[in-house]
Each structure stands twice: as C-alpha cells, then as structure tokens.
Design an enzyme around this catalytic site. Structure first.
Site: not given
Lengths: 799, 98
Positions: A82, A166-167, A341, A378-379
C-alpha cells in the site's frame, strides 16, 4: 530523451534499494533519489498506524514517485504494497471537486459560500443537536480544530472519532492499568525480543513493515520464537513456530491460564510486583478502575484457570497453556506481545487488554527493550489525533476529562474562554451518536445534524442498516460529509464537501509508538477541494460574523485567532490567505500546552520539521536539543522517572506509582452460534486494501489484486453444505444478508464452524450483518464475532 | 508500475543460498527485467521493470514465492509513465479496467 529519463529512474531505484539493503542512509537520503525535474520531500504514509516515512517525488505539480525513507527509523527505507502505491491514491478520476447539496433528491453543485452558510444555519437552528464524527485520519491540527470548535465553541461534547471502532478498548486497557493511555514500549522492542506473541493479530498483512523487521532478524540468524494465538490461520501463522487456535471470545481464559501458571509454578516476578504493582478486580457497580484486591484474592480468583480448564473453554491444548506459562516464567528471554483489532473489537475488550498487560506485569516482562505489551493502531493518527488531542466524547486535549471541573478549567485557560464555557457532560460515543441521529426526533433522536469528516461510517458502522441508512432517519435530519471520493456515506449525504488529502495539505500525524510526524503540502488539491481544517475554521468564522457568542474567546477575539505579523487577526477563513499561512504551526503550538499536562510533552513544530518524527515525551535538554523517549516508566530512559528509580508508573490509578494487575473472568459472548445460525462470523481487513478501500480501490494494482470481498470457509463446512470453491453463497445473520463468493483454503484459513469476510468492499457491505453490542467501558463494538449461517442461493434457510 | 526498486530478503546470509537464488532467477524468463545490485548479507537490492503495471505485479509475486526468498520489500516506485498517458488511458488504468 525517454531513454535518459528511464535510465535515471533505474539508477534512482537501485540507489534507494541499495541504501535500504545496507540499512544505511546515503547522501540522497535527505533529499530523495536523484531524478531530473523531480523534487522530493518527506511525509508519513497516508495509510495505517505504523507511520512509515516516504520520500514523495513531485514533478509538474503532481506526485510522480514514492521511495521508502532510509532516514526513518520506523521503516528504514522499506514500504509495503500500500505504501509504495500511496501517491496514486490522489489521482482517482472521481475525486470530489465541488461542494454538493441535495436538492430534490439529487446532489447538485453549489459554491463554498453557500455550503458554509448551510452548515452555519444548521448549527444556529440546533446547536445542542449538532455532532461531529471524525477519525484517526484527521491530522492533529484538524482534530484539534474540530475539538475546539465543538467543546470550546459550541459548548457541545458530541464529537467522537471512528477510532472508537478500532482502539477504544486499548485506551481503556491502558487507563485501567497505568492510569494513562498509550504503549510504554515502542517498535525497538521488535529488534530485541526473543519471543513475539501475536494476540488475535495478523501483522504480516496489517503491519507488514513491522513484521518484516522480525523476519529480517531471523534471516540474519537471530532466533525469534513467534507464537500466533488466533481464531483463524493467516499469513502471519505461516511464520509462527506455534499456532494456538482458540474458540472466539475465549482469549480471556488463555490469559487467565498464564496468570494461573505463573502463580502455580511460583515463577512470577515477586520483586517487580511487590515494588511496582497492585491488584484489581471488577467492582459493583462496574467501573473502569474497579476495586483493589490483595494478592491472595487475586491468586484465588485465577485458581480455577488450570490448563485443563482453559483447554475446556478455549480449545487450546493444556500443554500449550503450560508452554506459555513456562515462557513468561523465564527471566532469560524477552517477550513482546502485539495486538490490534482482534483484542479491541470485543465486548470484553477492556478486560482482555488489562489481562495481557497483567501477564507482562506479573511476570516482570516489562520495561526492558524487548519486554513489552504493545497495542498497534490501524489509522495513521489514531494515537496522535483521537487519543492525544482527545477527540473522543469524554475527553479534552492532553488526557483531560470533560467531567472533571479542574480539567475543564485548564482547557478554558489555554483556550482563553470564559469560565464555565465547556459543558460538563460526556457527549455521545459513536454507536450512541448514530443511534440518536438515525432515530426520528419524535422518538427522542436528539442529534439533528451530523458532520462526518475523513471517514466512511456508511460502510463501517456495525449493524449498519439500523444505525446508518438514511431512510431510517426523519426528513429533518441532516448529514454533512467531507471526503475525497464518493463513498456509501457521501451517497446518503445532504451536503458533500470536497476535501484535500495527504500531501495536498500540511499535516501532522501521531503513530502507534507515540511518534509525532510532520509534513508540508506539496501539490494543490484538485478543483475546489479544500483542507478539512479550513472547513471547520470557515464555519466557525461564519458563526462569529453572525454573532454566535461561542465563537469568541473571553476577550472578544475569534476562537481561532491567529495574530498577523505586524498585528491584527490573520484572516485564515479566507481560502487564499489560508493557503499562504501555516495554520498547522499556529494550532500545533497552541495544542502543545496541553501535551505537558499528562507528561506527553511535544517539541515545538519546527523540531518535527527537521526530523522523521519523535516519540513523546519529548523534553528539552540543557543544550537546547530535544530528546525523545523510547521506554516510558523505565528509569534508564523516561525523564519523568525520578533519579535512581528503576520504574515509576507516575500516573498510577492508585496514585502510588504502581501499575494494576487485573483479574477479569471469562464470560460468554453476547451472541453465539446456535441451531439456526450455526457458524461464527469474523470480519477484518486484507493486505491490499486500507479499511473501506475508498482510496485503495482507486489504485489499479491494488484493485486488481483484490477486486471484491469473499467469504472464507473451511473445506468440511463447505462440503457439508454442498458448496464448491468460488460459488456465490448467501451469508446471513439475524441482522442482514449478503451474497459472496466462497474462498476455500484461500488467504486465510478459518477452522470448522467459522467464516471470515473482509469489510473493504463497498458493493458488499458485511456490516449490515455485524453486531452492535459493545464493551461496557470502551463502548467499542465487537466486529469479530456473531452467529451466522451460509446457504446455497435458492435454497430455503429452513430446508 | 513501470520501475520498482526492491530489496529481496533471502532466507539466510549464506553464499550458497545467494547462488541458488541467482540460479533460479536466471532460469526464469519472466524475471528478465530484474537487475540485481550488490548483496548486503541476506539483503539483495534489485530493480524491476516491465511493460505494464500488471506485468510488474506478477513478477514481484513470482519473486516472493521463489525458494530461498523470505520476502520482497519494495522501496521505490516511479509511476510517472502511468500519469503521463493520455487521459482516457490513464483513467482506464487507474480504475483497473485495463
């Protein structure tokens, strides 16, 4: 000429590869590979929370090349699939380029002036019913501006980020254990650990650059034991010496089993625990900080989690529980746990987070390089923006709480607001916010306008039909969406605002290891797309011009006042002027004052300009330089640990310098397979796509590599239903239905009784099926397990 | 992606492994666009070029699965050629329709 250019490109590519292979910065590291006509500058990658730095090559006003940044400690010149495509994310043909307002059922172009007026009208009509839903992709200044606009300007705490999905359980886990959020360790632990345990985690696909650090060590001859504790085999499993497959939700039993073994074998680290730890258990009524218990009470509580009992609950053989207990009991190995996650999206997310911290604390595998319990994000700025700026509904910047009068006062002083401006009630967390927005006003749905920035809840909300579909809401509800591409969320929007992305704007992110990273804008956004931070400031200014009292500070100045050189306000609400002024610098310098309130000190903006990011707390040294911190709470590295102390948990919830070791029992999940829905459904991500794929689906190689979602099934489950590989089947839960092709023994391999579906595909919305039950403390929903069934299309479900 | 800079990570740093991988690379006609640099222990810098993004992708995947190779890290990507094509071709390629 073309040959010349190509030769140059190949030379540049080989130079970058050689530098990365040698793990040594070269002369070109600071300036980027030599290539005619191409200018280079640094930026963190736009995608995940790893925080890799890339060198961005710009030519003719466009990003034309990307190279891994050999000067960046995070990725040392490497990129994942990515990351090396990130430049192409800017150039999808359907970028949003004009504001669009829904009129007569259609979204029609309007001017920015009109769009700003529409938002200001909605705020004035119902300021208490206005909410912002943001994300961990907000830059720090974007999140900070939205936070100040809402909590400082509108006196309204209904702002929450998608990081809640997510967190949030990692946050509550850290708070309940250490009294302060975010990991103590850092990525350096991966270079020093002897054992790496992945708890429901697949870093080979989700954080590949970090995982490759460990694989690279093995290729160098280091012995690193990798243990994969998971509910399904993934690419990470292929690298693990031990794969421990557990029944969904039973990870709590495994962690309790390790705690039991440490005590039963008398191999717990008595010295560390007696000096630095205390024990906790759930209180009645339940609270994040529970109640204190003695070691004997703790010992008694975990006594039932014998290896045999854990095997009964989890399916993990007793010998493997003993193996884990023995490993943690050893002093001669260093153990790093990683999770993401799998542990956070869990109705017992806070509980399992605290248990894994407890395993490390009880065994003393903490605070030395390689000994760390570390959650990943994740971000790209879930930590920097959602957690540190505090864009969650209960927080103020710097770990301050809206319900704490002293904390509100501190924020009011930094923002120069009249005392009492900030509201003292928590705003709505994500699930509640969407419930209150989608519910008609007549039925108590008191969120009338929702402004979504930098995220895609129309694809990611659990039980999506119920919480998001615009048809559910009454016609007076209003949805504003700022984004870069059309998504399922913009499709339902009343007002769409085109946003600038990544290197089209200035920015600052904060990654998973407390590293704050800055970059400058390099190219212009397309059409009329504008920065999200400008959008927020422009709305604030319009309200200010209309006399809205909250948009003034206590001296009557605009809420986002920036002093112009030579005096007077800088008109940053004017787009042309905004592009000429570094608004990020001004907002960041103001925000820094908050960072010192909880020992998360940030350096001045210009220090980040000159670095590839620094890990907080960043403290000024006598010689005027700024020193980052790699290992928090450890005396050899953390400047806030008093001289001579080995460890100090200086934000201890018990205010005595101690971290908390929790007992949290295993409890059954809210929904389990039964006769009607006999399978577990797990959802997640894939290597090629980033979250909802609104960017990566616009990158042709990634789209081709993974064009659509699928359902992974075990061969025996498929055979029992007469389903063949590739066949399109119907997946159903009590909340929804979706048709998907079956993939047997594909990328991942679920065990019998479990199916897996990725959530990236906007044409197949798996979140219509997921459960909106959430953790009682973190309010994070469980996307990882619910009861489902699969059947051949055309066959009756009851047949 | 017309030109990629890569680091081929070998399973270990032994000269035999390097020689085996080199032999396998030489035997694969599909990998003729691969230029190898000077190996640094188990890491081997390389440049891969191809006529189309799809070609390059399949070559990287082939490299990854070669015996003796533990992984392939991409460190540099130039995509100016892709952006420089006429608008119709660009949009087709950018949306995976090509």
């Amino acid at each position: 000429m073309e040959l010349d250019r190509r030769s140059f490109v190949k030379l540049a590519a080989m130079a970058a590869a050689t530098a990365a292979a040698n793990r040594a910065p070269t002369a070109s590291a600071a300036t980027g590979p030599a290539q005619p006509g191409v200018s280079w500058d640094k930026a963190p990658c736009r995608f995940c929370g790893t925080g890799c730095h890339v060198q961005v090559g710009v030519k003719g006003g466009r990003v034309v090349a990307v190279a891994g940044d050999p000067e960046a400690e995070v990725n040392r010149g490497l990129l994942c699939v990515k990351g090396y495509h990130v430049g192409l994310a800017l150039y999808g043909k359907d970028r949003l380029t004009r504001p669009l307002l829904k009129q007569g059922g259609r979204q029609v172009p309007i001017s920015w002036e009109r769009a700003i007026d529409v938002i200001a009208d909605r705020v004035e009509a119902d300021p208490k019913g206005f909410a912002i839903y943001g994300s961990g992709q907000w830059t720090i200044p974007e999140g900070y501006a939205a936070q100040k606009f809402m909590k400082g300007g509108l006196a309204n705490n209904h702002i929450d980020p998608n990081a809640r999905l997510c967190m949030a359980s990692a946050v509550t886990g850290f708070l309940a254990t250490y009294g302060v959020d975010e990991p103590a360790g850092c990525y350096d632990d991966l270079d020093h650990c002897d054992v790496l345990i992945n708890w429901g985690n697949n870093p080979a696909e989700m954080h590949p650059v970090l995982f490759s650090r460990v694989i690279d060590r093995r290729s160098r001859g280091d012995e690193v034991l990798i243990i994969d504790i998971s509910t399904r085999r993934t690419r990470s499993t292929a690298h693990a010496q031990h794969y421990l497959e557990f029944r969904p939700h039973t990870d709590l039993a495994i962690a309790n089993g390790i705690l039991h073994q440490l005590i039963a074998n008398d191999s717990w680290n008595r010295e560390f625990v007696e000096k630095h730890c205390a024990f906790k258990a759930d209180s009645d009524p339940p609270g994040l900080h529970g109640r204190s218990i003695s070691f004997d009470e703790f010992k008694q509580a975990v006594a039932e989690y014998t290896p045999e009992r854990v095997e009964q609950i989890s399916g993990v053989p007793a010998r493997d529980i003993r193996m884990l207990g023995d490993l943690f009991g050893r002093r001669d190995v260093r153990i790093t746990s990683l999770w993401c996650m799998g542990m956070n999206q869990h109705t017992r997310g806070t509980a399992i987070n605290t248990l894994v911290h407890g395993v490390h604390l009880l065994s003393g595998h903490f605070g030395r390089p390689g000994d760390a319990p570390t959650s990943l994000t994740g971000q790209p700025s879930a930590c920097g923006t959602a957690r540190e700026v505090g864009t969650l509904a209960h927080l103020l910047p710097g770990g301050r709480l809206v319900q704490n009068a002293e904390h509100r006062k501190q924020a009011e002083e930094i923002w120069n607001l009249p005392e009492g401006r900030i509201h003292d009630e928590m705003g709505y967390h994500t699930v509640k916010m969407f419930e209150q927005w989608s519910k008609p006003a007549a039925e108590g749905g008191d969120i009338s306008t929702l402004w979504v920035q930098v995220t895609n809840p129309g694809q990611t909300m659990p039980n999506r039909h119920k919480l998001f579909d615009p048809g559910v809401a009454d016609p007076d509800k209003f949805l504003i969406v700022s984004d870069v591409y059309p998504t399922p969320t913009t499709a339902g929007a009343d007002l769409v605002l085109p946003s600038a992305m990544w290197v089209e704007k200035n920015g600052i992110f904060g990654n998973s290891e407390r590293r704050t990273q800055q970059w400058f804008k390099m190219v212009r956004p397309p059409g009329e797309a504008r920065d999200d931070v400008w959008q927020t400031i422009a709305v604030a200014r319009r309200l200010h011009e209309r006399g809205y009292p909250g948009m003034k500070d206590k001296d009557g100045r605009f809420l986002f006042h920036i002093e112009r050189d030579g005096g007077g306000p800088e008109p940053i609400w004017d787009w042309r002027r905004f592009r000429e002024v570094n608004v990020d610098r001004a907002l960041f310098e103001e925000y820094r004052a908050f960072s010192r309130l909880k020992h998360k000190d940030l350096a001045p903006y210009d220090v980040y300009v000159a670095s590839r990011g620094l890990r907080w707390p960043v403290v000024e040294q006598p010689d005027g330089t700024w020193r980052e911190t790699r290992f928090r709470f450890s005396g050899f590295d953390d400047p806030y640990v008093a001289e001579g102390q080995e460890f100090d948990f200086y934000h201890s919830p018990t205010k005595d310098g101690r971290a908390q070791i929790w007992f949290r029992p295993y409890e059954a999940p809210p929904e389990s397979p039964d006769a009607d829905y006999p399978l577990w459904l797990c959802t997640g991500r894939v290597l090629e796509h980033w979250h909802t794929a609104s960017m990566t689906m616009r990158i042709p190689p990634l789209r081709r590599a993974m064009p659509n979602a699928y359902v992974e099934m075990h061969r025996d489950d498929a055979r029992a239903l007469s389903i063949s590989d590739g066949e399109v089947v119907r997946v159903e839960t009590r909340r929804g239905t979706i048709d998907l092709p079956v993939w047997i023994e594909g990328r991942g391999a679920p065990p019998r009784g479990t199916v897996f579906v990725p959530f990236f595909d906007e044409s197949r919305l798996i979140n219509d099926l997921t459960l909106d039950a959430h953790d009682p403390f973190s309010k994070q929903p469980d996307f990882k397990k619910c009861a489902a069934r699969v059947r051949r299309i055309g066959e009756d479900a009851n047949a | 992606m017309p030109v990629l800079g890569l680091v081929v990570v070998l399973e270990d740093a032994r000269a035999e492994t390097r020689a085996d991988v080199a032999a396998r690379l030489a035997a694969r006609a599909e990998l003729s666009g691969l230029s190898l640099g000077e190996a640094a222990a188990h890491r081997w810098p390389a440049v891969l070029e191809g006529g189309s993004a799809r070609e390059i992708e399949s070559r990287v995947e082939l490299l990854r699965t070669l015996p003796g190779v533990a992984g392939v890290d991409v460190v540099y990507a130039d995509f100016e050629d892709l952006l420089a094509r006429p608008p119709a071709a660009v949009s087709s390629e950018l949306h995976g329709e090509g």
